[in-house]
Motif scaffolding. Structure first.
Motif, PDB file in Angstrom:
ATOM      1  N   THR A 107      30.820   2.229   3.232  1.00 47.57           N
ATOM      2  CA  THR A 107      31.755   3.323   3.533  1.00 47.57           C
ATOM      3  C   THR A 107      31.373   4.091   4.791  1.00 47.57           C
ATOM      4  O   THR A 107      32.207   4.783   5.360  1.00 47.57           O
ATOM      5  N   ASP A 108      30.120   3.993   5.242  1.00 47.06           N
ATOM      6  CA  ASP A 108      29.650   4.710   6.434  1.00 47.06           C
ATOM      7  C   ASP A 108      28.893   3.732   7.324  1.00 47.06           C
ATOM      8  O   ASP A 108      27.860   3.188   6.922  1.00 47.06           O
ATOM      9  N   LEU A 109      29.403   3.508   8.538  1.00 49.68           N
ATOM     10  CA  LEU A 109      28.801   2.517   9.427  1.00 49.68           C
ATOM     11  C   LEU A 109      29.233   2.791  10.860  1.00 49.68           C
ATOM     12  O   LEU A 109      30.375   3.194  11.116  1.00 49.68           O
ATOM     13  N   LEU A 110      28.318   2.552  11.805  1.00 47.98           N
ATOM     14  CA  LEU A 110      28.639   2.589  13.224  1.00 47.98           C
ATOM     15  C   LEU A 110      28.452   1.180  13.764  1.00 47.98           C
ATOM     16  O   LEU A 110      27.474   0.510  13.416  1.00 47.98           O
ATOM     17  N   THR A 168      30.671   9.948   7.442  1.00 44.49           N
ATOM     18  CA  THR A 168      31.019   9.496   8.794  1.00 44.49           C
ATOM     19  C   THR A 168      32.192   8.538   8.770  1.00 44.49           C
ATOM     20  O   THR A 168      33.056   8.570   9.640  1.00 44.49           O
ATOM     21  N   GLY A 169      32.231   7.654   7.797  1.00 45.06           N
ATOM     22  CA  GLY A 169      33.270   6.633   7.730  1.00 45.06           C
ATOM     23  C   GLY A 169      32.841   5.390   8.472  1.00 45.06           C
ATOM     24  O   GLY A 169      31.744   5.316   9.019  1.00 45.06           O
ATOM     25  N   VAL A 170      33.719   4.419   8.520  1.00 45.24           N
ATOM     26  CA  VAL A 170      33.432   3.163   9.219  1.00 45.24           C
ATOM     27  C   VAL A 170      34.003   3.275  10.623  1.00 45.24           C
ATOM     28  O   VAL A 170      35.215   3.247  10.824  1.00 45.24           O
ATOM     29  N   VAL A 174      23.610  -2.471   0.103  1.00 46.94           N
ATOM     30  CA  VAL A 174      24.284  -1.213   0.443  1.00 46.94           C
ATOM     31  C   VAL A 174      23.532  -0.079  -0.249  1.00 46.94           C
ATOM     32  O   VAL A 174      23.360  -0.095  -1.464  1.00 46.94           O
ATOM     33  N   GLN A 175      23.064   0.886   0.555  1.00 47.02           N
ATOM     34  CA  GLN A 175      22.335   2.027   0.017  1.00 47.02           C
ATOM     35  C   GLN A 175      23.070   3.306   0.390  1.00 47.02           C
ATOM     36  O   GLN A 175      23.226   3.611   1.575  1.00 47.02           O
ATOM     37  N   ASN A 176      23.527   4.032  -0.592  1.00 47.35           N
ATOM     38  CA  ASN A 176      24.265   5.283  -0.380  1.00 47.35           C
ATOM     39  C   ASN A 176      25.481   5.076   0.529  1.00 47.35           C
ATOM     40  O   ASN A 176      25.795   5.906   1.379  1.00 47.35           O
ATOM     41  N   GLY A 177      26.147   3.955   0.394  1.00 41.20           N
ATOM     42  CA  GLY A 177      27.366   3.689   1.152  1.00 41.20           C
ATOM     43  C   GLY A 177      27.148   3.181   2.552  1.00 41.20           C
ATOM     44  O   GLY A 177      28.110   2.993   3.302  1.00 41.20           O
ATOM     45  N   THR A 178      25.902   2.941   2.971  1.00 37.63           N
ATOM     46  CA  THR A 178      25.630   2.436   4.314  1.00 37.63           C
ATOM     47  C   THR A 178      24.591   1.328   4.246  1.00 37.63           C
ATOM     48  O   THR A 178      24.104   0.980   3.167  1.00 37.63           O
ATOM     49  N   ILE A 179      24.259   0.763   5.392  1.00 35.16           N
ATOM     50  CA  ILE A 179      23.263  -0.306   5.447  1.00 35.16           C
ATOM     51  C   ILE A 179      21.870   0.310   5.588  1.00 35.16           C
ATOM     52  O   ILE A 179      21.734   1.436   6.055  1.00 35.16           O
ATOM     53  N   PRO A 180      20.800  -0.421   5.199  1.00 34.49           N
ATOM     54  CA  PRO A 180      19.469   0.175   5.211  1.00 34.49           C
ATOM     55  C   PRO A 180      18.860   0.396   6.596  1.00 34.49           C
ATOM     56  O   PRO A 180      18.029   1.274   6.756  1.00 34.49           O
ATOM     57  N   HIS A 181      19.238  -0.403   7.600  1.00 40.70           N
ATOM     58  CA  HIS A 181      18.619  -0.256   8.925  1.00 40.70           C
ATOM     59  C   HIS A 181      19.535  -0.842   9.997  1.00 40.70           C
ATOM     60  O   HIS A 181      20.519  -1.519   9.697  1.00 40.70           O
ATOM     61  N   ASP A 182      19.185  -0.573  11.275  1.00 36.23           N
ATOM     62  CA  ASP A 182      19.922  -1.138  12.405  1.00 36.23           C
ATOM     63  C   ASP A 182      19.733  -2.647  12.432  1.00 36.23           C
ATOM     64  O   ASP A 182      18.670  -3.146  12.077  1.00 36.23           O
ATOM     65  N   ILE A 183      20.761  -3.335  12.887  1.00 36.37           N
ATOM     66  CA  ILE A 183      20.672  -4.794  12.993  1.00 36.37           C
ATOM     67  C   ILE A 183      21.632  -5.250  14.089  1.00 36.37           C
ATOM     68  O   ILE A 183      22.649  -4.609  14.335  1.00 36.37           O
ATOM     69  N   SER A 204      26.331 -14.406  17.421  1.00 36.91           N
ATOM     70  CA  SER A 204      26.998 -15.686  17.231  1.00 36.91           C
ATOM     71  C   SER A 204      27.556 -16.123  18.575  1.00 36.91           C
ATOM     72  O   SER A 204      28.377 -15.411  19.164  1.00 36.91           O
ATOM     73  N   THR A 205      27.118 -17.248  19.053  1.00 39.25           N
ATOM     74  CA  THR A 205      27.467 -17.785  20.379  1.00 39.25           C
ATOM     75  C   THR A 205      27.304 -16.686  21.421  1.00 39.25           C
ATOM     76  O   THR A 205      26.193 -16.216  21.634  1.00 39.25           O
ATOM     77  N   THR A 206      28.370 -16.227  22.057  1.00 40.95           N
ATOM     78  CA  THR A 206      28.238 -15.205  23.097  1.00 40.95           C
ATOM     79  C   THR A 206      28.624 -13.816  22.603  1.00 40.95           C
ATOM     80  O   THR A 206      28.705 -12.887  23.395  1.00 40.95           O
ATOM     81  N   SER A 207      28.840 -13.659  21.321  1.00 42.14           N
ATOM     82  CA  SER A 207      29.181 -12.350  20.756  1.00 42.14           C
ATOM     83  C   SER A 207      27.952 -11.725  20.122  1.00 42.14           C
ATOM     84  O   SER A 207      27.173 -12.396  19.457  1.00 42.14           O
ATOM     85  N   ARG A 208      27.806 -10.425  20.356  1.00 39.69           N
ATOM     86  CA  ARG A 208      26.763  -9.650  19.686  1.00 39.69           C
ATOM     87  C   ARG A 208      27.423  -8.427  19.086  1.00 39.69           C
ATOM     88  O   ARG A 208      28.281  -7.807  19.712  1.00 39.69           O
ATOM     89  N   VAL A 209      27.005  -8.062  17.879  1.00 37.14           N
ATOM     90  CA  VAL A 209      27.541  -6.878  17.222  1.00 37.14           C
ATOM     91  C   VAL A 209      26.367  -6.038  16.742  1.00 37.14           C
ATOM     92  O   VAL A 209      25.503  -6.527  16.013  1.00 37.14           O
ATOM     93  N   ILE A 210      26.340  -4.787  17.183  1.00 32.38           N
ATOM     94  CA  ILE A 210      25.304  -3.854  16.746  1.00 32.38           C
ATOM     95  C   ILE A 210      25.846  -3.105  15.535  1.00 32.38           C
ATOM     96  O   ILE A 210      26.926  -2.523  15.596  1.00 32.38           O
ATOM     97  N   LEU A 211      25.090  -3.126  14.446  1.00 32.30           N
ATOM     98  CA  LEU A 211      25.461  -2.402  13.229  1.00 32.30           C
ATOM     99  C   LEU A 211      24.393  -1.352  12.972  1.00 32.30           C
ATOM    100  O   LEU A 211      23.208  -1.671  12.921  1.00 32.30           O
ATOM    101  N   ARG A 212      24.826  -0.086  12.816  1.00 31.87           N
ATOM    102  CA  ARG A 212      23.884   1.010  12.593  1.00 31.87           C
ATOM    103  C   ARG A 212      24.299   1.793  11.362  1.00 31.87           C
ATOM    104  O   ARG A 212      25.486   2.026  11.136  1.00 31.87           O
TER     105      ARG A 212
END
Length: 147
Positions: free
Chosen positions: A107-110, A89-91, A62-71, A75-83
């Motif tokens: 604390t900040d994630l899309l 901004t908030g979660v 966690v860097q400055n309350g958010t993740i370092p890069h898009d990922i 899992s099986t047929t589910s995909r989740v984009i994390l930005r």
């Protein structure tokens, strides 16, 4: 607790019910774990899930309350984009990714859920995405050791 579901299997004498609990634990400081427990009674299922979640703790960068890069977590047929998101901004996420992100200390994630929206699969997809995150320093060290 992310979800608690009741399953039934039919036998000659009638149905037998079991419960499945999905639990996330975290210290809100970069460590989070996911666990699933099954039992014929709710408290036992929750206790098993809690124990499994504590065994499966991972460190999330966690860097400055958010993740370092898009990922993208899969899992099986589910995909989740994390930005990553800018400060304040908030979660912005659905129920499962929000719970996992907040317990990880983000604390900040899309995020966006694609494919199957089953809570268990989405939880595993988010967990896979968070597990695959790398900081610039870690990537730099990996490249230096590879050369």
């Amino acid at each position: 607790m992310i979800s608690l579901e009741r399953n039934a299997k039919t036998y000659q004498g009638g149905r037998r019910f079991k419960f499945q609990a999905v639990v996330v634990v975290g210290d809100r400081n970069g460590r989070v774990g996911l666990g699933i427990g099954k039992s014929r009674e709710v408290p036992l299922a929750v206790a098993k899930a809690n124990a499994n979640a504590r065994k499966n703790l991972i460190r999330v960068p966690v860097q400055n309350g958010t993740i370092p890069h898009d990922i993208v977590g899969v899992s099986t047929t589910s995909r989740v984009i994390l930005r990553p998101a800018s400060a304040g901004t908030g979660v912005i996420a659905g129920g499962v990714p929000r719970a996992i992100a907040e317990l990880a200390g983000i604390t900040d994630l899309l995020s966006k859920e694609l494919g199957s929206r089953t809570k268990v699969n989405v939880a595993y997809a988010v967990f896979a995405g968070l597990k695959a995150l790398r900081t610039r320093e870690v990537v730099r060290q990996l490249k230096e050791t590879a050369v």
